[in-house]
Design an enzyme around this catalytic site. Structure first.
Site, PDB file in Angstrom:
ATOM      1  N   ASP A 225     -27.770  15.870  23.697  1.00 13.51           N
ATOM      2  CA  ASP A 225     -28.448  15.105  24.736  1.00 13.51           C
ATOM      3  C   ASP A 225     -29.559  14.243  24.127  1.00 13.51           C
ATOM      4  O   ASP A 225     -30.269  14.678  23.217  1.00 13.51           O
ATOM      5  CB  ASP A 225     -29.041  16.091  25.758  1.00 13.51           C
ATOM      6  CG  ASP A 225     -29.618  15.407  26.968  1.00 13.51           C
ATOM      7  OD1 ASP A 225     -28.862  14.712  27.663  1.00 13.51           O
ATOM      8  OD2 ASP A 225     -30.825  15.579  27.218  1.00 13.51           O
ATOM      9  N   GLU A 280     -25.110  11.748  22.447  1.00 16.04           N
ATOM     10  CA  GLU A 280     -25.361  10.792  23.525  1.00 16.04           C
ATOM     11  C   GLU A 280     -26.265   9.713  22.936  1.00 16.04           C
ATOM     12  O   GLU A 280     -27.475   9.891  22.814  1.00 16.04           O
ATOM     13  CB  GLU A 280     -26.040  11.481  24.708  1.00 16.04           C
ATOM     14  CG  GLU A 280     -26.324  10.531  25.868  1.00 16.04           C
ATOM     15  CD  GLU A 280     -27.290  11.113  26.880  1.00 16.04           C
ATOM     16  OE1 GLU A 280     -27.201  10.731  28.054  1.00 16.04           O
ATOM     17  OE2 GLU A 280     -28.144  11.938  26.515  1.00 16.04           O
TER      18      GLU A 280
END
Length: 575
Positions: A225, A280
């Site tokens: 993330d 990401e």
């Protein structure tokens, strides 16, 4: 090496080519844990619920699962505010439940990817609680990003009332929060998510140990993330007149981050079984994206351009061309996605031609699917987009519920909204709850088999979903679920013969068409039928016989009349 040996694959196990790692062309199914299946009746999904549905995911035809965070968390941001990275939140189960899930995933011939959240922790994390109790300048505060305020531009305000920089939170407002002692801490997201200081060696060491903890338990990979956001500008420069959505510069894509991922790659590569990491990554240029995919860094980057593209042949062609050009020099494989837990579901986005709204903004889409009713043109376009997605080289990421044709739920009562964007925006942006509504599995009424009995799910489910349950679609050959199964099965069968390169075909401004070895994919984004190239109109000779220069229709997202592909439809041709 793993303490949890892998079981042998089942007769239904995914294709595992000998000359390429599994992740290069995998179909990965994103599981939003809280909304997948509730096994214990508390209204929230859990690990045992996922385990109970693994046969369905295997039969759908995916290769791997990606689990959103299931760690201990106050759920201020759906679990992306982690309080303990080495434990399972009791809402979702226990470490024993996780170990059982890993074993069951491998028994079904699938792989398991878990989310790792290194940019920030929960404000309830032990480290941050220690920082709050410590004095400014103490070692406990060095794990996070604390700064003094600056003089106010107004003579009526004290020097400590201005944040250290003008950086914005992605969820609205300033990215800084002031403590009673006068210091400010950075939170690029919610105030309950303080950013870690990755210039502190203790932080780096801690996350290396966290990686090993989950690798030892048998996970096959990590989705990272906010992968580009770990390091911030040490001079803390203002953004000024630059776009508040700037990617590279003071806030994201600092060059220091690459050393972290080189260290992580060495750890991951030390484990057997083709473990992987996908980041990401938002970047301002293909060249910067390529840096993350060097042979000693991340295996893949989670790319969003196709998800952000409007319903347009020119937009789709540009995304595909630019992505392949960016990835090709790295030797990695591209990733493709249409929906995720952070975006409006594409069934609803495709109801309008203007393109998707941004993160956390109201969809602003009328029509039945905009309020969770029977989908219209959005579903037609979504089915067509699936064939485009699956025909492209690289890996495809599916978001739970898209195989059912679920639309965005835009009429959740305000009192039920839980996304922090709702509060941070002053109740002007509804946030992402509309794509996170629990899945409908069976039955005619809420909770539609999501929870046992009549337990109320954590977000309300639309009554109109009774026609979209997995049970309702199972035996219907025309259903979206049946279409997904057929498309995924066809892709798996074709993969060994598909090269990584495309040959573009010119069939008109409203058409995306390309050949990939024996497969031709045609997507008609226009409002009128288009003629398919060189289609054989007869089933004779048999389908396994290919005639020179001719192609047979393998699969269509909508009925094809003769050699005419309808508007807002796609087709695969073989030959």
């Amino acid at each position: 090496m793993s303490r949890f040996p892998r079981e042998g694959t089942t007769p239904h196990s995914p294709r595992q080519p000998q000359d390429a790692p599994w992740w290069r062309d995998a179909v990965v199914y994103e599981v939003y844990v809280r909304s997948f299946t509730d096994s214990d009746g508390d209204g929230e999904g859990d690990l045992q619920g996922i385990r109970s549905r693994l046969g369905r995911l295997r039969d759908l035809g995916v290769d791997a699962l990606w689990l959103t965070p299931f760690y201990r968390s106050p759920l201020a941001d759906g679990g992306y505010d982690v309080a303990d990275y080495r434990d399972v939140d009791p809402r979702f189960g226990s470490l024993n439940d996780f170990d059982a899930l890993v074993a069951a995933v491998h028994e079904h011939g699938l792989r398991l990817i878990v989310d790792i959240v290194p940019n920030h922790t929960s404000d309830q994390h032990r480290w941050f609680q220690e920082a709050l109790a410590a004095e400014p300048g103490s070692p406990a505060r060095e794990r996070y990003i604390f700064r003094s305020g600056r003089e106010s531009s107004s003579s009526e305000r004290s020097a400590e009332e201005e944040p250290p920089t003008d950086w914005p939170s992605a969820f609205g407002g300033s990215a800084w929060k002031q403590l009673p002692d006068g210091e400010w801490f950075l939170h690029l997201y919610a105030p309950e998510q303080p950013d870690l200081n990755w210039r502190n060696p203790e932080v780096r060491s801690e996350f290396e140990d966290i990686l090993r903890f989950w690798l030892d338990r048998g996970v096959d990979g990590f989705r990272i993330d906010v992968a580009a956001g770990l390091f911030k500008d040490p001079e803390f420069r203002d953004l000024g007149d630059r776009s508040r959505h700037v990617v590279d510069g003071p806030i994201y894509s600092r060059p220091e981050v690459h050393e972290v991922y080189r260290d992580w790659r060495r750890i991951i590569d030390s484990y057997e079984g083709e473990r992987m990491a996908i980041g990401e990554v938002w970047t301002d240029s293909p060249e910067d994206l390529a840096l993350y995919l060097r042979p000693d860094e991340l295996h893949q980057a989670f790319q969003f351009d196709l998800q952000l593209a409007k319903w347009s042949a020119s937009a789709f062609r540009k995304v595909i061309t630019d992505t392949l050009a960016a990835i090709e020099p790295t030797g990695s494989a591209p990733t493709w996605v249409l929906s995720s837990h952070d975006s409006v579901r594409h069934v609803t986005r495709y109801e309008q031609p203007a393109g998707p709204p941004g993160i956390g903004t109201p969809p602003g889409i009328g029509g039945p699917s905009g309020i969770g009713g029977s989908p219209g043109i959005g579903l037609t376009r979504a089915r067509a987009a699936l064939l485009l997605l699956l025909a492209l080289p690289g890996s495809a990421y599916l978001y739970q519920g898209e195989e059912l044709g679920l639309p965005e739920v835009t009429d959740i009562p305000e009192a039920a909204l839980q996304d922090p964007i709702w509060e941070r925006s002053g109740h002007t942006k509804r946030g992402r709850d509309g794509c996170r509504v629990p899945l409908p599995w069976s039955g005619k009424n809420e909770p539609f088999g999501f929870s046992p009995g009549d337990a109320r799910p954590w977000l309300p489910m639309p009554e109109a979903w009774r026609s979209l349950t997995a049970e309702a679609q199972d035996e219907d050959p025309a259903s979206t679920l049946s279409f997904y199964k057929e498309a995924l099965a066809a892709r798996r069968k074709l993969l060994p013969d598909l090269p990584d390169t495309l040959e573009w075909l010119e069939l008109g401004d409203d058409v995306v068409a390309f050949r990939r070895g024996p497969l031709t994919c045609v997507l008609n984004c226009g409002n009128a039928p288009v003629r398919l190239p060189d289609v054989r109109l007869s089933d004779v000779p048999p389908p396994d016989v290919r005639l020179p220069g001719e192609r047979r229709l393998l699969l269509g997202s909508a009925p094809v009349e003769g050699d005419l592909l309808p508007a807002n439809a796609s087709a695969w041709l073989l030959g």
